[in-house]
Enzyme design. Sequence first.
Site, PDB file in Angstrom:
ATOM      1  N   HIS A 174     -12.186  52.766  15.824  1.00  0.00           N
ATOM      2  CA  HIS A 174     -13.576  52.540  15.399  1.00  0.00           C
ATOM      3  C   HIS A 174     -14.318  51.590  16.331  1.00  0.00           C
ATOM      4  O   HIS A 174     -15.540  51.505  16.259  1.00  0.00           O
ATOM      5  CB  HIS A 174     -13.644  52.072  13.940  1.00  0.00           C
ATOM      6  CG  HIS A 174     -13.162  50.676  13.679  1.00  0.00           C
ATOM      7  ND1 HIS A 174     -11.926  50.400  13.135  1.00  0.00           N
ATOM      8  CD2 HIS A 174     -13.752  49.482  13.863  1.00  0.00           C
ATOM      9  CE1 HIS A 174     -11.788  49.096  12.990  1.00  0.00           C
ATOM     10  NE2 HIS A 174     -12.887  48.507  13.425  1.00  0.00           N
ATOM     11  N   ASP A 203      -6.674  55.041  13.180  1.00  0.00           N
ATOM     12  CA  ASP A 203      -7.654  54.073  13.668  1.00  0.00           C
ATOM     13  C   ASP A 203      -7.118  53.301  14.877  1.00  0.00           C
ATOM     14  O   ASP A 203      -7.288  52.093  14.976  1.00  0.00           O
ATOM     15  CB  ASP A 203      -8.077  53.104  12.571  1.00  0.00           C
ATOM     16  CG  ASP A 203      -9.339  52.323  12.941  1.00  0.00           C
ATOM     17  OD1 ASP A 203     -10.054  52.759  13.858  1.00  0.00           O
ATOM     18  OD2 ASP A 203      -9.589  51.272  12.341  1.00  0.00           O
ATOM     19  N   SER A 285     -11.943  43.299  15.361  1.00  0.00           N
ATOM     20  CA  SER A 285     -11.253  44.591  15.339  1.00  0.00           C
ATOM     21  C   SER A 285     -10.609  44.904  16.684  1.00  0.00           C
ATOM     22  O   SER A 285     -11.242  44.793  17.737  1.00  0.00           O
ATOM     23  CB  SER A 285     -12.235  45.719  15.003  1.00  0.00           C
ATOM     24  OG  SER A 285     -12.340  45.901  13.627  1.00  0.00           O
TER      25      SER A 285
END
Length: 475
Positions: A174, A203, A285
């Site tokens: 992402h 992911d 992230s």
Amino acid sequence: MKLKGEIPMSDNLPRRPEGMGDNDNMNSSLPRVEIESTPQPASTEEQHAAGAGTTTTSQMPFVPSTATETRTVVKTKTKLLPVFLCAFAGFAVGAVLVIALVMAGAFRITDTDVQATQPTQTIEIDPEDTTLAEAVSAKALPSVVSISTETAQGGGIGSGVILDTDGHILTNYHVVEGATGISVNVGDASYVAEIVGADESSDLAVIKLTDASSIDLTPIEIGDSDDISVGEWVMAIGSPFGNEQSVSTGIVSALYRSTAMQSSNGTTIYANMIQTDAAINPGNSGGALVNDKGELIGINSIIESYSGSSSGVGFAIPVNYAIDIANQIIDGKTPEHPYLGVSVSSVNAYNARQNNLSVSEGAFIVSVNEGSAAEAAGLKANDIVTAVDGTPVTSADGLIIALREHSVGDEVTLTVVRDGQEQEIKVTLGSDADAPEEQDSSSGNGSGLSSEELRQYLEELLGGQGYGLGGNSIG
């Protein structure tokens, strides 16, 4: 974390921290499991001021549903005097550590800067040493980078971990999803990178610097995520809110946390994640979760929060799983996942009543793919899976998560309700790489009722008379 153009979701679905939507006020007291968001790049003035598995939807004769999972959040305050004393003590021992590292040759001091020597770190760390965080930072920080992307909607910022001197960097899918351009900050310089490959359902993604031969890279040391314990000290490293090379410390709060999140491309499965109270915020992230030896044990990916920022409940993908996926991508392979070969939908109280089902929760098999592990084991359409190896399954995504916690070739025992009778069926899981166009899919991500289903269900129970609350209806 989709960098731009997020898909509107109802309040009882997992949400991303950014752009919470118009419906947030309805359930503002409920925490949400969220993909840790990517902050937008700041303008030049702001930077100077701040520092800078595809799844498909299957149809079923009843309506799938969603669920909201809640957590308790405890807020605390910090007093100023202890903070001052700790800061003073940290300054003193930090000075001692720097002297010790210089004496040991861990750094090369020049007239203008302090530089790490070789990519392979050899710093010895004593877990009982009061300078643990400083030593771990010195070892792991050079291996964590900031990633900036350009997309059709604008762009965003995330983090990544250097895997080798060839320039391969592991991050979240992402972070780079939809990117038309990628730049990576290594130290004080920025370099161009390109996507090598990605595994959307996990992911995870691997990018590569286009001219790694001219860059002094420090690959991170890989740990063992199977050899960690609840309560163990950890550090999260990344670029929260675009603030590069930031660290936060905490402990392993829990292990084996799993969830599924819907996106425009299907369902992303987060299985067996590491929960930590080390602060994880938008921009973290793809960054590193390291242990007290400075070894990578997880890739920071999602948070659970009221506000969209850190509430002490963050989650990292275990490094053993992440590195396995990364190696497959680097080798040019399609990442493999356990494969049953079914399309399923969630059973809940409402659709069970509407369709005269014998159970009120589970995973309803809509169809069985030809030549799949499910077909070989004898599973049939209209079967309802209620448990995997004795662990209850309450929804469609619950089944997929339970299977993802296993490996290709594992034998699992499914508890199945067929024609009102319960039975156990053993299945040897296949690989979705062998059936890329027929992956396990779900059309429901929870066992609860949607607002509309709840309204219809209660109206039926009350004989169609409605159920007003203070003059207002729910729905």
